[in-house]
Each structure stands twice: as structure tokens, then as C-alpha cells.
Design a protein around this motif. Structure first.
Motif, PDB file in Angstrom:
ATOM      1  N   LYS A  64     -49.766  -5.238  59.961  1.00  0.00           N
ATOM      2  CA  LYS A  64     -48.544  -5.148  61.177  1.00  0.00           C
ATOM      3  C   LYS A  64     -47.847  -6.428  61.052  1.00  0.00           C
ATOM      4  CE  LYS A  64     -50.931  -2.219  64.597  1.00  0.00           C
ATOM      5  NZ  LYS A  64     -51.637  -1.965  65.738  1.00  0.00           N
ATOM      6  N   GLY A  65     -48.409  -7.527  60.751  1.00  0.00           N
ATOM      7  CA  GLY A  65     -47.679  -8.816  60.743  1.00  0.00           C
ATOM      8  C   GLY A  65     -46.961  -8.865  59.419  1.00  0.00           C
ATOM      9  N   ASP A  66     -47.230  -8.086  58.366  1.00  0.00           N
ATOM     10  CA  ASP A  66     -46.564  -8.447  56.920  1.00  0.00           C
ATOM     11  C   ASP A  66     -45.216  -7.822  56.985  1.00  0.00           C
ATOM     12  OD1 ASP A  66     -48.650  -9.733  56.165  1.00  0.00           O
ATOM     13  OD2 ASP A  66     -49.727  -7.938  55.192  1.00  0.00           O
ATOM     14  N   SER A  67     -44.456  -8.114  55.886  1.00  0.00           N
ATOM     15  CA  SER A  67     -42.895  -7.596  55.380  1.00  0.00           C
ATOM     16  C   SER A  67     -43.184  -6.153  55.163  1.00  0.00           C
ATOM     17  CB  SER A  67     -42.484  -8.557  54.945  1.00  0.00           C
ATOM     18  OG  SER A  67     -41.876  -9.948  55.575  1.00  0.00           O
ATOM     19  N   VAL A  68     -42.351  -5.438  55.161  1.00  0.00           N
ATOM     20  CA  VAL A  68     -42.263  -4.234  54.291  1.00  0.00           C
ATOM     21  C   VAL A  68     -42.185  -4.439  52.900  1.00  0.00           C
ATOM     22  CG1 VAL A  68     -41.164  -2.163  54.021  1.00  0.00           C
ATOM     23  CG2 VAL A  68     -40.903  -2.983  56.418  1.00  0.00           C
ATOM     24  N   ILE A  69     -43.044  -3.784  52.375  1.00  0.00           N
ATOM     25  CA  ILE A  69     -43.270  -3.857  50.830  1.00  0.00           C
ATOM     26  C   ILE A  69     -42.805  -2.652  50.312  1.00  0.00           C
ATOM     27  CG2 ILE A  69     -44.892  -4.405  48.691  1.00  0.00           C
ATOM     28  CD1 ILE A  69     -46.618  -5.972  50.627  1.00  0.00           C
ATOM     29  N   ARG A  70     -41.799  -2.669  49.165  1.00  0.00           N
ATOM     30  CA  ARG A  70     -41.114  -1.674  48.648  1.00  0.00           C
ATOM     31  C   ARG A  70     -41.549  -1.512  47.265  1.00  0.00           C
ATOM     32  NH1 ARG A  70     -34.699  -1.065  50.084  1.00  0.00           N
ATOM     33  NH2 ARG A  70     -35.436   1.074  50.402  1.00  0.00           N
ATOM     34  N   ILE A  71     -41.934  -0.198  46.874  1.00  0.00           N
ATOM     35  CA  ILE A  71     -42.391   0.389  45.560  1.00  0.00           C
ATOM     36  C   ILE A  71     -41.059  -0.044  44.498  1.00  0.00           C
ATOM     37  CG2 ILE A  71     -43.933   2.026  46.290  1.00  0.00           C
ATOM     38  CD1 ILE A  71     -42.177   4.144  45.606  1.00  0.00           C
ATOM     39  N   LEU A  72     -41.190  -0.223  43.264  1.00  0.00           N
ATOM     40  CA  LEU A  72     -40.296  -0.780  42.129  1.00  0.00           C
ATOM     41  C   LEU A  72     -39.250   0.342  41.861  1.00  0.00           C
ATOM     42  CD1 LEU A  72     -42.383  -3.009  40.001  1.00  0.00           C
ATOM     43  CD2 LEU A  72     -40.839  -3.615  42.120  1.00  0.00           C
ATOM     44  N   GLU A  73     -39.785   1.689  42.204  1.00  0.00           N
ATOM     45  CA  GLU A  73     -39.033   2.778  41.683  1.00  0.00           C
ATOM     46  C   GLU A  73     -39.036   4.042  42.648  1.00  0.00           C
ATOM     47  OE1 GLU A  73     -41.584   4.826  38.289  1.00  0.00           O
ATOM     48  OE2 GLU A  73     -40.831   2.894  37.666  1.00  0.00           O
ATOM     49  N   GLN A  74     -38.127   4.874  42.650  1.00  0.00           N
ATOM     50  CA  GLN A  74     -38.023   5.978  43.506  1.00  0.00           C
ATOM     51  C   GLN A  74     -37.437   7.368  43.021  1.00  0.00           C
ATOM     52  OE1 GLN A  74     -37.009   5.496  47.865  1.00  0.00           O
ATOM     53  NE2 GLN A  74     -35.677   7.009  47.434  1.00  0.00           N
ATOM     54  N   THR A  79     -25.790  14.879  43.350  1.00  0.00           N
ATOM     55  CA  THR A  79     -24.990  15.450  42.563  1.00  0.00           C
ATOM     56  C   THR A  79     -23.849  14.750  42.202  1.00  0.00           C
ATOM     57  OG1 THR A  79     -23.787  16.169  44.465  1.00  0.00           O
ATOM     58  CG2 THR A  79     -25.680  17.467  43.995  1.00  0.00           C
ATOM     59  N   VAL A  80     -23.389  15.056  40.857  1.00  0.00           N
ATOM     60  CA  VAL A  80     -22.100  14.625  40.267  1.00  0.00           C
ATOM     61  C   VAL A  80     -21.114  15.722  39.894  1.00  0.00           C
ATOM     62  CG1 VAL A  80     -21.239  13.038  38.461  1.00  0.00           C
ATOM     63  CG2 VAL A  80     -23.282  12.289  39.621  1.00  0.00           C
ATOM     64  N   ASN A  81     -20.033  15.589  40.344  1.00  0.00           N
ATOM     65  CA  ASN A  81     -19.145  16.925  40.064  1.00  0.00           C
ATOM     66  C   ASN A  81     -19.554  18.087  40.406  1.00  0.00           C
ATOM     67  OD1 ASN A  81     -16.927  14.911  39.278  1.00  0.00           O
ATOM     68  ND2 ASN A  81     -17.806  14.656  37.145  1.00  0.00           N
ATOM     69  N   GLY A  82     -20.399  18.061  41.583  1.00  0.00           N
ATOM     70  CA  GLY A  82     -21.295  19.329  41.731  1.00  0.00           C
ATOM     71  C   GLY A  82     -22.248  19.901  40.973  1.00  0.00           C
ATOM     72  N   GLU A  83     -22.641  19.000  40.091  1.00  0.00           N
ATOM     73  CA  GLU A  83     -23.855  19.100  39.246  1.00  0.00           C
ATOM     74  C   GLU A  83     -25.092  18.506  39.708  1.00  0.00           C
ATOM     75  OE1 GLU A  83     -25.668  18.803  34.661  1.00  0.00           O
ATOM     76  OE2 GLU A  83     -23.581  18.326  35.030  1.00  0.00           O
ATOM     77  N   THR A  84     -26.120  19.147  40.352  1.00  0.00           N
ATOM     78  CA  THR A  84     -27.464  18.666  40.837  1.00  0.00           C
ATOM     79  C   THR A  84     -28.171  18.032  39.691  1.00  0.00           C
ATOM     80  OG1 THR A  84     -27.553  20.155  42.475  1.00  0.00           O
ATOM     81  CG2 THR A  84     -29.397  18.934  42.059  1.00  0.00           C
ATOM     82  N   LYS A  85     -28.702  16.659  40.078  1.00  0.00           N
ATOM     83  CA  LYS A  85     -29.266  16.041  38.950  1.00  0.00           C
ATOM     84  C   LYS A  85     -30.515  15.125  39.779  1.00  0.00           C
ATOM     85  CE  LYS A  85     -25.353  14.796  36.065  1.00  0.00           C
ATOM     86  NZ  LYS A  85     -24.627  13.603  35.123  1.00  0.00           N
ATOM     87  N   GLU A  86     -31.506  14.996  38.957  1.00  0.00           N
ATOM     88  CA  GLU A  86     -32.711  14.108  39.458  1.00  0.00           C
ATOM     89  C   GLU A  86     -33.003  12.890  38.425  1.00  0.00           C
ATOM     90  OE1 GLU A  86     -36.195  16.495  40.131  1.00  0.00           O
ATOM     91  OE2 GLU A  86     -35.187  17.923  41.689  1.00  0.00           O
ATOM     92  N   ASP A  87     -33.488  11.927  39.137  1.00  0.00           N
ATOM     93  CA  ASP A  87     -33.486  10.700  38.313  1.00  0.00           C
ATOM     94  C   ASP A  87     -34.395   9.644  38.955  1.00  0.00           C
ATOM     95  OD1 ASP A  87     -33.270   9.208  35.911  1.00  0.00           O
ATOM     96  OD2 ASP A  87     -31.419   9.621  35.468  1.00  0.00           O
ATOM     97  N   THR A  88     -35.034   8.752  38.035  1.00  0.00           N
ATOM     98  CA  THR A  88     -35.548   7.523  38.636  1.00  0.00           C
ATOM     99  C   THR A  88     -34.802   6.470  39.013  1.00  0.00           C
ATOM    100  OG1 THR A  88     -37.729   8.442  37.747  1.00  0.00           O
ATOM    101  CG2 THR A  88     -37.407   6.177  38.544  1.00  0.00           C
ATOM    102  N   LEU A 104     -29.438   4.130  40.792  1.00  0.00           N
ATOM    103  CA  LEU A 104     -29.928   5.159  39.727  1.00  0.00           C
ATOM    104  C   LEU A 104     -29.266   4.414  38.437  1.00  0.00           C
ATOM    105  CD1 LEU A 104     -28.611   8.150  41.461  1.00  0.00           C
ATOM    106  CD2 LEU A 104     -30.566   7.897  40.636  1.00  0.00           C
ATOM    107  N   PRO A 105     -30.103   5.036  37.173  1.00  0.00           N
ATOM    108  CA  PRO A 105     -29.553   4.530  35.991  1.00  0.00           C
ATOM    109  C   PRO A 105     -27.960   4.948  35.655  1.00  0.00           C
ATOM    110  CG  PRO A 105     -31.468   5.798  35.512  1.00  0.00           C
ATOM    111  CD  PRO A 105     -31.208   5.867  37.306  1.00  0.00           C
ATOM    112  N   GLY A 106     -27.323   4.354  34.983  1.00  0.00           N
ATOM    113  CA  GLY A 106     -25.852   4.561  34.846  1.00  0.00           C
ATOM    114  C   GLY A 106     -24.882   3.711  36.097  1.00  0.00           C
ATOM    115  N   TYR A 107     -25.482   3.247  36.880  1.00  0.00           N
ATOM    116  CA  TYR A 107     -24.978   2.388  37.886  1.00  0.00           C
ATOM    117  C   TYR A 107     -25.333   0.954  38.145  1.00  0.00           C
ATOM    118  CZ  TYR A 107     -23.833   7.067  39.694  1.00  0.00           C
ATOM    119  OH  TYR A 107     -23.286   8.498  39.476  1.00  0.00           O
TER     120      TYR A 107
END
Length: 226
Positions: A64-74, A79-88, A104-107
Motif C-alpha cells: 500500500k505504501g509503494d508507488s504505482v509500478i507500470r509495466i513497460l508495454e501495453q 483508429t487512424v483515418n477511420g481504420e481500426t488498428k491494434e499495436d503495442t 504507440l509506434p510511429g509517434y
């Protein structure tokens, strides 16, 4: 006959004495080898259980006392231009402001000026999102007025819009303006632990707004490193 009777009495007396001694010896043996070790074992078990309970409490308190630890990827759907995509998307920490987010990759996330970062599309850096963490005591009315004035520079027709149906944007103020294929959107997010201004610059033929918003939802304020 009398001698036999006396002999039998003597044997009975001796047998009684021996039986008494045997009982006392068995009691001593049980005391030495049985009863006390069982009692000690029970005490040891009680002590072990108590120690385990204390360890569990310490572990829970520590968690409870520790800081939040985030995983390295998610994994992220967008969507980009109406096209649905999935990525890490990968965790990035701002070098300019105290927060982390998944990109995301590309940003690419980079500092623009003090207290302002930009997350831009690497193939076209004119498509980007400006990220500003606002102070907790910020004058919200003044921020809304300044934001509308900024969008007025794009178009005199500044429209209010509904916030995305997500808890992160709950009660957010949204403004939009368009001119000659250029689209500018502003999102003012005020939460208990985060005050945030997002300004998105996209184009009709490069609509990355939803992708930017999906990444913005992962912004988490962090304590400054001392």
C-alpha cells in the motif's frame, strides 16, 4: 498351609509395590517424552502462525505504501483515418513534466518548451498533440477563455463537442475548430489527481485524433524526483 498363605501374601504385597513403581515410572516417561514436547510443539506452531500473520501484514502495508509500478508495454486498439488498428504501445517518461504515458509506434514524445510537450506523428510532425499539465490551483475559467481564443485564431466558428465516453475524459471541456482541412481540438481535463490541457492538431487526410486520445488516456502524473 500357613507358610503358603504367608508366601502368597508376601508375593501380593511385592506385586503391589512393583505395580506402583511402574505407574510412577510410566508417568515420568510420559512427562519426559510425550506431554511436554506436545505442548512445546503447540506453542511453536502458535508462534509460527503469529509470525506469518505479522509478515503478511507487513507485506500488505508495504504494498500500500509503494508507488504505482507500470509495466513497460501495453496493447492498444485505436483508429487512424477511420481504420481500426491494434499495436503495442511502450511506456515513456516525460523529461519535461512529471508524468508517464504509453506511446504507440510511429509517434514520438518530446519537450516543446517548459511545461509543454508534444507527441507527434513521425511521418508528419505537423500532426501532433500538445500536452500541458496544469497546476492544481489554476484558474479554470481563465484557461477556458484562453483556449477559446487560441481556437479563434484557426476559425471564428469554435464549436463545443462531447467528451469521449471514457472515465478519463469525464466532465472534460472539449472545443473544436476547422479551417482549410486543418483541424484543431482542445480537451480540458480536470480530475482529482490531474489537471490537463490537450491540444490536437490534425488534418482531414491525416486524422490521428482518436489515436492521440487513446494514448492520452494513459497519462499518469508522477511525483517529482528529489
Amino acid at each position: 498351609m500357613k507358610i503358603m498363605v504367608k508366601f502368597m501374601l508376601i508375593l501380593g504385597f511385592i506385586a503391589a509395590i512393583l505395580a506402583g513403581c511402574g505407574t510412577n515410572q510410566n508417568a515420568k516417561d510420559e512427562s519426559a517424552n510425550g506431554a511436554e514436547p506436545v505442548q512445546n510443539e503447540e506453542k511453536a506452531t502458535d508462534g509460527q502462525d503469529q509470525a506469518e500473520e505479522e509478515d503478511a501484514t507487513e507485506e500488505e502495508t508495504s504494498e500500500k505504501g509503494d508507488s504505482v509500478i507500470r509495466i513497460l508495454e501495453q496493447n492498444m486498439s485505436y483508429t487512424v483515418n477511420g481504420e481500426t488498428k491494434e499495436d503495442t504501445a511502450f511506456l515513456k517518461h516525460s523529461d519535461n513534466q512529471n508524468y508517464s504515458m504509453y506511446v504507440l509506434p510511429g509517434y514520438e514524445l518530446t519537450a516543446e518548451e517548459p511545461n509543454k510537450d508534444v507527441l507527434f506523428f513521425t511521418e508528419n510532425d505537423q500532426v501532433f498533440m500538445r500536452i500541458e499539465l496544469l497546476p492544481e490551483d489554476a484558474d479554470w475559467s481563465m484557461i477556458e477563455e484562453n483556449t477559446k481564443a487560441q481556437l479563434d485564431a484557426v476559425s471564428e466558428d469554435v464549436q463545443s463537442a462531447e467528451a469521449p465516453a471514457d472515465d478519463f475524459f469525464k466532465d472534460a471541456t472539449v472545443m473544436k475548430a476547422e479551417q482549410n482541412g486543418e483541424k484543431v481540438s482542445a480537451y480540458l481535463v480536470k480530475k482529482d489527481d490531474l489537471s490537463l490541457k490537450l491540444t490536437l492538431f490534425t488534418k482531414e487526410d491525416a486524422d490521428h485524433e482518436e489515436a492521440f486520445l487513446q494514448m492520452a488516456k494513459t497519462i499518469l502524473k508522477e511525483e517529482p524526483i528529489k
